[in-house]
Structures are given as structure tokens and as C-alpha cells.
Design a protein around this motif. Structure first.
Motif, short mmCIF file in Angstrom:
data_model
loop_
_atom_site.label_atom_id
_atom_site.label_comp_id
_atom_site.label_asym_id
_atom_site.label_seq_id
_atom_site.Cartn_x
_atom_site.Cartn_y
_atom_site.Cartn_z
N HIS A 56 0.84 -1.19 0.00
CA HIS A 56 0.00 0.00 0.00
C HIS A 56 0.88 1.25 0.00
CE1 HIS A 56 -3.08 -2.90 0.88
NE2 HIS A 56 -2.53 -3.21 2.04
N GLU A 57 0.23 2.39 -0.11
CA GLU A 57 0.98 3.64 -0.01
C GLU A 57 1.65 3.73 1.37
OE1 GLU A 57 -1.59 6.92 -0.88
OE2 GLU A 57 -1.48 6.58 -3.04
N PRO A 58 2.85 4.31 1.42
CA PRO A 58 3.58 5.00 0.36
C PRO A 58 4.47 4.10 -0.49
CG PRO A 58 4.70 5.28 2.44
CD PRO A 58 3.47 4.49 2.75
N VAL A 59 4.46 2.79 -0.24
CA VAL A 59 5.29 1.89 -1.04
C VAL A 59 4.83 1.88 -2.48
CG1 VAL A 59 6.06 -0.49 -1.34
CG2 VAL A 59 5.81 0.45 0.95
N LEU A 60 3.52 1.76 -2.69
CA LEU A 60 2.96 1.67 -4.05
C LEU A 60 1.70 2.53 -4.12
CD1 LEU A 60 3.48 0.18 -6.73
CD2 LEU A 60 1.90 -1.59 -5.95
N PRO A 61 1.66 3.52 -5.00
CA PRO A 61 0.48 4.40 -5.11
C PRO A 61 -0.78 3.60 -5.44
CG PRO A 61 2.34 5.30 -6.32
CD PRO A 61 2.73 3.91 -5.93
#
Length: 336
Positions: free
Chosen positions: A302-307
């Protein structure tokens, strides 16, 4: 004994003549034997002729008719068994791009029912949650969904992304295998429960719909729609249709057990739908393997790792591609 022989002959003769024509086509090498629909049609005509021959066996009023039908059945037996060697040989590419989508569209009635039952279940689940928010403890199959509000879960997921990322990277393969195994088990159950005249399949689809509707409304009402879409769409765009297709196979099986609108015995009915069942459940297995990889390697970040917009775009594109494939692939061109 046939009480009204003239009426019996008048009713059945068109089917005998049709079988005669198709056997001529097979003998001349003009029959599309690799078309499952055509092959099932010829096999059904052959079984009907065999049944008619058995019924005529106790009647001596029409020896010429009996001889004709006996000859037709003998020809049918010879042609069908002679055609089997020509049908051997599994071609994966042809199966995937031709046989599979054609099978799905041929049995589309069952998919529509599976979809309708799931949607009705989703509406019921949403109503239950909207009327009594505490119902989540009964409806949700996993305790971590009912113990926290959607906002609390989102906050926890996004704040602990570093720890979770490390845990996922150390156990991606195991997690993916567990997801695949569980989802394949659910899908096989959805098909196998078709033996309960389709009732078990309907109950399973309805319950899955209840869970989906309840979870979706819970997150939407709590203002976590974007998170929900980013969490569910990447793998759900494949996983949910896979369960629906498994339900489609289960409803086909249920219809064959019941035997609506057919004279064939249950063994014959099951034998006729076996190729379609094998095709659909094989595709379901492939879909769930892919969904397992996506859930382990994409959905859990999930964010902030992957938008979220990346995950939502990926899931939406997967869903559109899947149904474009199912409804557009395998269509015959004018030259074919």
C-alpha cells in the motif's frame, strides 16, 4: 412396446435423417470434428437413435424400419469411433484462444445466473451492514476484518509498511502458494456442489456475494473507497470472475443432474458436458494461480510503497482484458 408407431416414426424420423446426413459428412471428411458443439450434437443424435432402436426392439410390426435404424446406429458407432483418433492431441494454444472462450460463451446462461446470485448476495450483505454495523462479526469470515474499523486498518497498514514489506519479501512464495491453494479449493467446491442439483453452488455464490457487499459498503461508508479499490482490484479482478466461472461450471453440472429438457440418461448428460466442465475448471485454475501471484506481490503493498492509482489501474485493465478475451477471442472469421 410402442403403442402409436406411426406417430413415433413421424416424430423421430427428422432426427434419424439429420444423423444420416452428418454421418455422410464425417465419412467424406467434411465434418468440423474439432468443434465441441458439433461433436456433442452428433453424439446426442447417435444416443437418441440408439434409444429409439431399443424401443423398436420389442416391435415386429416394422421389420424394414428396424433394419434401417439398426444400420444407422451401426454406421454411427463406426464413424464416431473412427473419428476419435483424429480428435486426439491437445493443442494448448488452440485450447486457450479458441476452445476456452467458445466454451464460456456457449454456457453463458450459467455464468449469468452465477453473477446474478452473487450480486443479490452483495446487496443483502450491504443491507445487513447498513442496518446493523455490528453484523460484521457474523458476516465477515476473518476476525481481523471485524475487530477493526476500515479507517483503523488503513492507518495500521500504511504506518507499518516497512515491517510488512520486509515480512512479505521473506515469505512471498509461501503466501502466494497458500492463496492459490485456498482459492482453488473454493472454486472446485463451487463446481462440485453442482451435484446437489446446483443448490450448493448457489448457496456458496450467495455467501461470497454477502461478504463482498458487506466489506465494500463498510469501507465506502468509512471513507476508504480508494484503499478498498487498491486492495481488492489487482487480484479481485481475476479472483472474483474465477469463482463466478467455477459457479458457472457448478450450475452446468446441476442442470445435467436434473436433466431439464432432455431424454438422455444422467450418465449421458454428464458425459456430454464433461469437456466443457474440464475446460472451464482448467481456466479457473490458471486464473487463480495468477491471482495468487498478484495478491502476494502487488495487492499487499500500500501507499507510500505503491500508489493506489497504480494498483487500481492495473486491476481495471486486468478486468477489461479478461472479459474482452472471453467475449471476443475464438470468433470465426469469414475465411474460416
Amino acid at each position: 412396446m410402442i403403442l402409436d408407431l406411426p406417430r413415433f416414426v413421424e416424430k423421430e424420423r427428422p432426427f434419424w435423417e439429420e444423423l444420416d446426413r452428418e454421418l455422410d459428412r464425417m465419412a467424406q471428411g467434411l465434418a468440423p470434428l474439432k468443434d465441441i458443439t458439433y461433436s456433442q450434437k452428433v453424439l446426442s443424435l447417435f444416443h437418441r437413435a440408439c434409444s429409439d432402436l431399443a424401443r423398436l426392439g420389442s416391435s415386429t410390426a416394422e421389420p424394414e424400419l428396424y433394419a434401417y435404424l439398426e444400420s444407422l446406429v451401426a454406421r454411427g458407432y463406426a464413424e464416431i469411433h473412427a473419428a476419435q483418433p483424429r480428435l486426439r492431441g491437445f493443442r494448448p494454444i488452440h485450447w486457450f484462444f479458441q476452445t476456452l472462450p467458445q466454451t464460456f460463451r456457449r454456457q453463458l446462461w450459467a455464468f449469468k445466473i452465477a453473477l446474478a446470485v452473487t450480486v443479490i448476495g452483495a446487496v443483502v450483505g450491504a443491507i445487513l451492514i447498513s442496518v446493523d454495523p455490528e453484523a460484521r462479526e457474523v458476516v465477515y469470515p476473518f476476525s481481523h476484518l471485524s475487530e477493526q474499523t476500515p479507517s483503523q486498518r488503513v492507518q495500521k497498514e500504511e504506518s507499518s509498511y516497512g515491517i510488512k514489506k520486509e515480512m512479505l519479501e521473506n515469505s512471498k512464495t509461501t503466501f502466494s502458494a497458500q492463496l492459490m491453494g485456498n482459492n482453488i479449493k473454493v472454486s472446485i467446491n463451487a463446481m462440485a456442489l453442482g451435484l446437489t442439483w446446483g443448490l450448493g453452488t448457489i448457496v456458496l455464490l450467495f455467501y461470497n456475494g454477502v461478504i463482498l457487499g458487506a466489506v465494500a459498503l463498510d469501507y465506502i461508508v468509512d471513507g476508504q473507497t480508494v484503499f478498498m479499490l487498491g486492495w481488492l482490484l489487482p487480484h479481485g479482478s481475476i479472483e472474483i470472475p474465477a469463482i463466478l466461472i467455477a459457479g458457472q461450471a457448478g450450475l452446468m453440472l446441476g442442470r445435467a443432474v436434473i436433466g431439464w429438457g432432455t431424454r438422455e440418461g444422467v450418465r449421458t448428460r454428464l458425459r456430454l458436458i464433461t469437456p466443457d466442465l474440464a475446460t472451464l475448471i482448467g481456466f479457473v485454475a490458471l486464473m487463480l494461480v495468477w491471482a495468487g501471484f498478484v495478491e502476494a506481490f502487488l495487492s499487499q503493498y500500500h501507499e507510500p510503497v505503491l500508489p493506489y492509482w497504480v494498483k487500481i489501474t492495473f486491476g481495471s485493465a486486468s478486468l477489461v482484458t479478461l472479459f474482452a478475451f472471453l467475449f471476443l477471442s475464438g470468433t470465426k472469421t469469414r475465411s474460416e
